[in-house]
Design a protein around this motif. Structure first.
Motif, PDB file in Angstrom:
ATOM      1  N   ALA A 246      10.985  20.975 -13.353  1.00  0.00           N
ATOM      2  CA  ALA A 246      11.148  20.153 -11.928  1.00  0.00           C
ATOM      3  C   ALA A 246      11.267  18.584 -12.421  1.00  0.00           C
ATOM      4  N   ALA A 247      12.184  17.983 -11.662  1.00  0.00           N
ATOM      5  CA  ALA A 247      12.515  16.689 -12.299  1.00  0.00           C
ATOM      6  C   ALA A 247      11.812  15.343 -10.883  1.00  0.00           C
ATOM      7  N   MET A 248      10.675  15.161 -11.589  1.00  0.00           N
ATOM      8  CA  MET A 248      10.047  13.307 -10.304  1.00  0.00           C
ATOM      9  C   MET A 248      10.655  12.348 -10.825  1.00  0.00           C
ATOM     10  N   VAL A 249      11.139  11.372  -9.619  1.00  0.00           N
ATOM     11  CA  VAL A 249      11.177  10.468  -9.312  1.00  0.00           C
ATOM     12  C   VAL A 249      10.970   9.311  -8.686  1.00  0.00           C
ATOM     13  N   PRO A 250      10.379   8.322  -9.208  1.00  0.00           N
ATOM     14  CA  PRO A 250      10.197   7.138  -7.878  1.00  0.00           C
ATOM     15  C   PRO A 250      10.959   6.422  -6.729  1.00  0.00           C
ATOM     16  N   VAL A 251      10.048   6.694  -5.709  1.00  0.00           N
ATOM     17  CA  VAL A 251      11.107   6.534  -4.383  1.00  0.00           C
ATOM     18  C   VAL A 251      10.766   5.735  -3.853  1.00  0.00           C
ATOM     19  N   PRO A 252      11.155   4.489  -3.182  1.00  0.00           N
ATOM     20  CA  PRO A 252      10.840   3.139  -3.280  1.00  0.00           C
ATOM     21  C   PRO A 252      10.156   2.641  -1.580  1.00  0.00           C
ATOM     22  N   ASN A 253       9.153   2.446  -1.600  1.00  0.00           N
ATOM     23  CA  ASN A 253       8.549   1.857   0.000  1.00  0.00           C
ATOM     24  C   ASN A 253      10.416   1.569   1.086  1.00  0.00           C
ATOM     25  N   GLU A 254      10.972   2.071   1.853  1.00  0.00           N
ATOM     26  CA  GLU A 254      12.418   1.527   2.811  1.00  0.00           C
ATOM     27  C   GLU A 254      11.958   1.366   3.972  1.00  0.00           C
ATOM     28  N   PHE A 255      12.588  -0.172   5.018  1.00  0.00           N
ATOM     29  CA  PHE A 255      12.291   0.070   6.100  1.00  0.00           C
ATOM     30  C   PHE A 255      14.186   0.490   6.419  1.00  0.00           C
TER      31      PHE A 255
ATOM     32  N   GLN B  76      -5.253   3.260   7.112  1.00  0.00           N
ATOM     33  CA  GLN B  76      -5.328   3.250   5.556  1.00  0.00           C
ATOM     34  C   GLN B  76      -6.292   4.570   5.342  1.00  0.00           C
ATOM     35  N   GLU B  77      -7.668   5.137   6.282  1.00  0.00           N
ATOM     36  CA  GLU B  77      -8.227   5.244   6.019  1.00  0.00           C
ATOM     37  C   GLU B  77      -7.408   7.090   6.504  1.00  0.00           C
ATOM     38  N   ASP B  78      -6.833   7.289   7.224  1.00  0.00           N
ATOM     39  CA  ASP B  78      -6.162   8.521   7.716  1.00  0.00           C
ATOM     40  C   ASP B  78      -5.387   8.837   6.186  1.00  0.00           C
ATOM     41  N   ILE B  79      -4.720   8.058   5.540  1.00  0.00           N
ATOM     42  CA  ILE B  79      -3.923   8.047   4.544  1.00  0.00           C
ATOM     43  C   ILE B  79      -4.376   9.232   3.528  1.00  0.00           C
ATOM     44  N   GLU B  80      -5.691   8.226   2.569  1.00  0.00           N
ATOM     45  CA  GLU B  80      -6.735   7.884   2.360  1.00  0.00           C
ATOM     46  C   GLU B  80      -7.274   9.668   2.402  1.00  0.00           C
ATOM     47  N   ARG B  81      -8.210   9.880   3.488  1.00  0.00           N
ATOM     48  CA  ARG B  81      -8.673  11.567   3.751  1.00  0.00           C
ATOM     49  C   ARG B  81      -7.599  12.391   4.140  1.00  0.00           C
ATOM     50  N   ALA B  82      -6.129  11.914   4.425  1.00  0.00           N
ATOM     51  CA  ALA B  82      -4.901  13.318   3.991  1.00  0.00           C
ATOM     52  C   ALA B  82      -4.849  13.759   1.939  1.00  0.00           C
TER      53      ALA B  82
ATOM     54  N   ASN C 295       4.753   8.367  -0.544  1.00  0.00           N
ATOM     55  CA  ASN C 295       3.910   7.225  -1.336  1.00  0.00           C
ATOM     56  C   ASN C 295       2.329   6.998  -1.204  1.00  0.00           C
ATOM     57  N   GLY C 296       2.122   7.046   0.357  1.00  0.00           N
ATOM     58  CA  GLY C 296       0.941   6.520   0.342  1.00  0.00           C
ATOM     59  C   GLY C 296      -0.248   7.855  -0.345  1.00  0.00           C
ATOM     60  N   LEU C 297       0.262   9.386  -0.148  1.00  0.00           N
ATOM     61  CA  LEU C 297      -0.613  10.391  -0.264  1.00  0.00           C
ATOM     62  C   LEU C 297      -0.728  10.501  -1.532  1.00  0.00           C
TER      63      LEU C 297
ATOM     64  N   ASP D 187       1.628   2.776  -9.103  1.00  0.00           N
ATOM     65  CA  ASP D 187       0.094   1.938  -9.096  1.00  0.00           C
ATOM     66  C   ASP D 187       0.935   0.329  -8.965  1.00  0.00           C
ATOM     67  N   SER D 188       2.178   0.698  -8.573  1.00  0.00           N
ATOM     68  CA  SER D 188       2.657  -1.064  -8.084  1.00  0.00           C
ATOM     69  C   SER D 188       2.617  -1.615  -6.278  1.00  0.00           C
ATOM     70  N   CYS D 189       1.871   0.029  -6.148  1.00  0.00           N
ATOM     71  CA  CYS D 189       1.643  -0.126  -4.630  1.00  0.00           C
ATOM     72  C   CYS D 189       0.391  -0.312  -4.163  1.00  0.00           C
ATOM     73  N   LYS D 190       0.103  -0.906  -3.125  1.00  0.00           N
ATOM     74  CA  LYS D 190      -0.834  -0.879  -2.405  1.00  0.00           C
ATOM     75  C   LYS D 190      -0.564   0.162  -1.309  1.00  0.00           C
ATOM     76  N   ILE D 191      -1.709   0.229  -0.599  1.00  0.00           N
ATOM     77  CA  ILE D 191      -2.423   1.524  -0.328  1.00  0.00           C
ATOM     78  C   ILE D 191      -2.513   0.604   1.405  1.00  0.00           C
ATOM     79  N   GLU D 192      -3.079  -1.106   1.671  1.00  0.00           N
ATOM     80  CA  GLU D 192      -2.922  -1.151   2.317  1.00  0.00           C
ATOM     81  C   GLU D 192      -1.757  -1.914   3.523  1.00  0.00           C
ATOM     82  N   GLU D 193      -0.549  -2.065   2.074  1.00  0.00           N
ATOM     83  CA  GLU D 193       0.489  -2.488   2.889  1.00  0.00           C
ATOM     84  C   GLU D 193       1.858  -1.120   3.034  1.00  0.00           C
ATOM     85  N   ILE D 194       1.257  -0.229   2.412  1.00  0.00           N
ATOM     86  CA  ILE D 194       1.494   1.102   3.142  1.00  0.00           C
ATOM     87  C   ILE D 194       1.226   1.467   4.836  1.00  0.00           C
ATOM     88  N   ALA D 195       0.182   1.088   4.672  1.00  0.00           N
ATOM     89  CA  ALA D 195      -0.041   1.729   5.668  1.00  0.00           C
ATOM     90  C   ALA D 195      -0.316   0.575   7.661  1.00  0.00           C
TER      91      ALA D 195
END
Length: 699
Positions: A562-571, A277-283, A230-232, A262-270
């Motif tokens: 092809a079918a795309m689907v939203p995938v939650p950020n799960e623990f 975060q900078e590695d996620i953004e670069r990748a 999701n971060g990527l 759009d509802s996800c925050k990159i810092e929360e994913i990091a």
């Protein structure tokens, strides 16, 4: 004294999904038999062999083979004739089915069986035994990727484009795959890609030999791969790297995915994934900006309780950027077992009929019933997954089990529970070539041919069907897998449905059974395989070249998209903390394969790694008062094991790693969780909460 060449055996490696070709030469010198192994040119490994392939002959030719049927009498195995073994099996299975019901007998297969054996085993369960309970250990290998591929693309094939295109790709993401140790003969593809300018990103909690080759290593917290994807994806969408034309013409679901991103925050994913975060953004930028790209996943991503969704999210990355169905772009699930791909296409899975047909589809049932010469109504319905079969064994809903080419005591999660269940069985039959831990519990053991003695086809990780022909006779009284199944079927009164005389005859029936299915092998014949050295499926006619690259024009779904689907950020479902402060993850080492039944029979491979271990970060070890190379106890909520510590900064501080190749007190699956992915029933091998303590109190 002059060396005399006795036998030259042309064959292919029995281990991983690359299926490298080789020549094994047997010679006699001064009364001693020696073996020389040489790689043979082939399209997949290009004439390379790894250490496992070089020594594969050892378990087949010098290992402790089972060479005659054995029956347990008064607690000891004694040799018996095939006739006595078959009579006992028929009587006991029939009696159990009369006493309880047809489904009281289960059939459990393996991902290294040939396509012909896989096909016959599925038919054996549904026609000879008429039980719905059949599944196989490949459930633990490919089911998450299979579910994701079927849902997103409408088809499940290992790679959607040929291996050769790895070299042409501009950006490669290797997620949860340690190719350097699991499929080492493929590494030159990635090194060449890098020399050609490709940017390689590895996602793994450990710094493996594969990660060391990469340009970037994202050291993800176990169980958070879906969130990292999701971060990527957020980086790609927010920076406008999407392929709008491709999305509009070839996909569905992007707007829902975008709304979620759009509802996800990159810092929360990091914070969740432990990746800066900078590695996620670069990748994300690197993959988004690349003209072509491939994503390969393996068990690190897939063996999780949200594994199928995690794979869906990596597929979302490909679809969002239009990197599929073109040169140098595509998805690949790096199959683990020799025939993990073909094994699930032709009937070993609980819900499938040959050709990747569905057992719940009336048209599919009718078609296969006609091929098999039975009434469609007589075919049983859908069974349950491999681990769920073990639960039914434990509950004594399954009281008899026929096991072929698998070792569930070691390979299943929650292994103590599984062993306890298998000991409850009224009757256990094991068909194998070596004494596995599970075979030791059997009532009857049937000796099978090894890879050198067994003719049949296997489907490699690309979807390329290969023919492996027998290079020598089976030792003693050992028989071919299909021959054993046919003989037992005959003893059950179903000889007319299993009147095979060789593997090619079974393949001819498989061709018809797969015709028109998703996994269409109809156009493939033994003659073609001998001449062409392998043919990709789908191959709907003898004139068809086989489809090497999928999805160039459309996807095999009803709308062609092809079918795309939203995938939650799960623990992860099982969190580290409290008494179990560490995340345990599992995997392989270079010198061993699966539960080690074959590779522990190889003196060369055993010398490479003769005992298990647990990797621990030095800072974590210091806190726990654990020294390097000391015996430690690893515990989870399900059990405990004793192994040797291996301190390494290559692993995350909150994570420990153990390989999967040992049994008994070193069996890591005594610790792993029984929790399953709800979509595909893949166990969450890669994440469970654990603790480590010194075996000795002294530090």
């Amino acid at each position: 004294m002059e060396t005399a060449v006795k036998t030259v055996m042309e064959t292919q490696c029995p281990f991983c999904s690359v299926q490298c070709k080789m020549t094994v030469t047997e010679t006699e010198e001064q009364g001693h038999t020696t073996y020389h192994v040489a790689p043979k040119q082939n399209a997949a490994s290009e004439g390379r062999l790894c250490i496992k392939g070089m020594n594969a002959y050892q378990h087949a030719l010098t290992g402790e083979r089972i060479t005659e049927p054995l029956m347990k009498k008064n607690g000891e195995f004694v040799p018996v004739s095939w006739e006595e073994a078959y009579k006992q099996i028929a009587e006991r299975f029939t009696a159990l089915q009369h006493q309880f019901n047809r489904d009281t007998i289960g059939v459990y297969g393996g991902g290294s069986l040939t396509n012909e054996t896989s096909y016959t085993l599925g038919k054996f369960a549904r026609v000879a035994l008429q039980t719905k309970y059949i599944d196989y250990n490949g459930r633990f290998c490919m089911s998450a990727a299979a579910a994701a591929g079927n849902q997103a693309f409408g088809i499940d094939r290992g790679l959607t484009n040929p291996l050769s295109e790895v070299r042409e790709s501009d950006c490669l993401i290797l997620a949860g795959t340690n190719i350097a140790e699991c499929q080492p003969t493929l590494m030159p593809y990635f090194r060449d890609a890098k020399e050609n300018g490709a940017f390689i990103i590895v996602i793994d909690p450990r710094s493996t030999a594969t990660a060391e080759m990469a340009d970037m290593h994202l050291k993800v917290k176990p169980g958070t791969d879906a969130a990292l994807a999701n971060g990527l994806l957020k980086v790609i969408i927010d920076n406008g790297y999407i392929d709008k034309v491709f999305l509009a013409a070839r996909t569905t679901g992007f707007e829902e995915v975008k709304a979620h991103i759009d509802s996800c925050k990159i810092e929360e994913i990091a914070a969740l994934t432990g990746v800066p975060q900078e590695d996620i953004e670069r990748a994300g930028r690197k993959f988004g900006q690349a003209a072509s790209g491939m994503i390969l996943t393996a068990r690190g991503v897939e063996q999780q309780t949200d594994g199928s969704l995690a794979v869906r999210n990596f597929i979302n990355l490909l679809l969002a950027t239009g990197k599929i169905g073109k040169r140098g772009s595509g998805y690949g699930a790096v199959t683990g077992q020799a025939n993990g791909q073909g094994g699930r296409e032709h009937g070993q899975k609980a819900d499938q009929l040959p050709g990747y047909r569905s057992i719940e589809n009336e048209e599919h049932r009718a078609y296969i019933a006609k091929i098999w010469g039975v009434d469609a109504e007589s075919l049983p319905g859908k069974g349950v997954s491999a681990y769920e079969m073990m639960e039914k064994v434990h509950a004594q809903e399954i009281r008899g089990l026929f096991l072929m080419g698998s070792n569930p005591i070691v390979s299943n999660p929650n292994a103590n529970f599984v062993e306890e269940g298998l000991r409850k069985l009224d009757f256990l039959v094991v068909a194998d070539m070596l004494f596995s831990e599970t075979a030791q519990l059997a009532d009857v053991i049937l000796p099978t041919a090894a890879y050198l003695e067994n003719t049949g086809t296997l489907t490699n990780l690309e979807g390329r069907v290969l023919l492996r022909e027998a290079a020598r006779p089976a030792p003693g009284l050992a028989k071919q897998d299909w021959e054993i199944l046919s003989d037992i079927a005959a003893s059950l009164g179903k000889a007319a449905h299993f009147s095979y005389t060789d593997a090619e005859g079974i393949f001819e029936e498989l061709r018809l059974a797969s015709k028109g299915g998703i996994a269409d092998y109809y156009g493939i014949t033994y003659d073609r395989l001998r001449k062409e050295e392998g043919v990709y499926w789908p191959c709907p006619s003898p004139e068809h070249p086989g489809e090497a690259r999928l999805f160039e024009a459309s996807f095999p779904r009803p709308d062609g998209r092809a079918a795309m689907v939203p995938v939650p950020n799960e623990f992860p479902k099982e969190q580290a903390g409290g008494d179990y402060p560490l995340y345990l993850t599992t995997g392989r080492v270079l010198g061993h394969y699966l539960t080690g039944v074959q590779t522990h029979q190889s003196p060369t491979l055993e010398a490479q790694q003769f005992e298990s271990f647990v990797e621990i970060h030095p800072k974590t070890a210091r806190r726990l008062k654990i020294k390097d190379d000391s015996l430690v106890k690893v515990r989870s909520r399900r059990g405990e094991v004793v192994v040797r510590s291996k301190l390494t900064a290559s692993i995350r501080e909150d994570t420990i790693f153990m390989p999967m190749h040992w049994d008994g007190i070193q069996n890591v699956n005594k610790l792993t969780s029984e929790a399953l992915d709800p979509a595909c029933k893949m166990p969450g091998f890669k994440v469970c909460a654990a603790m480590v303590t010194p075996l000795s109190a002294q530090y």
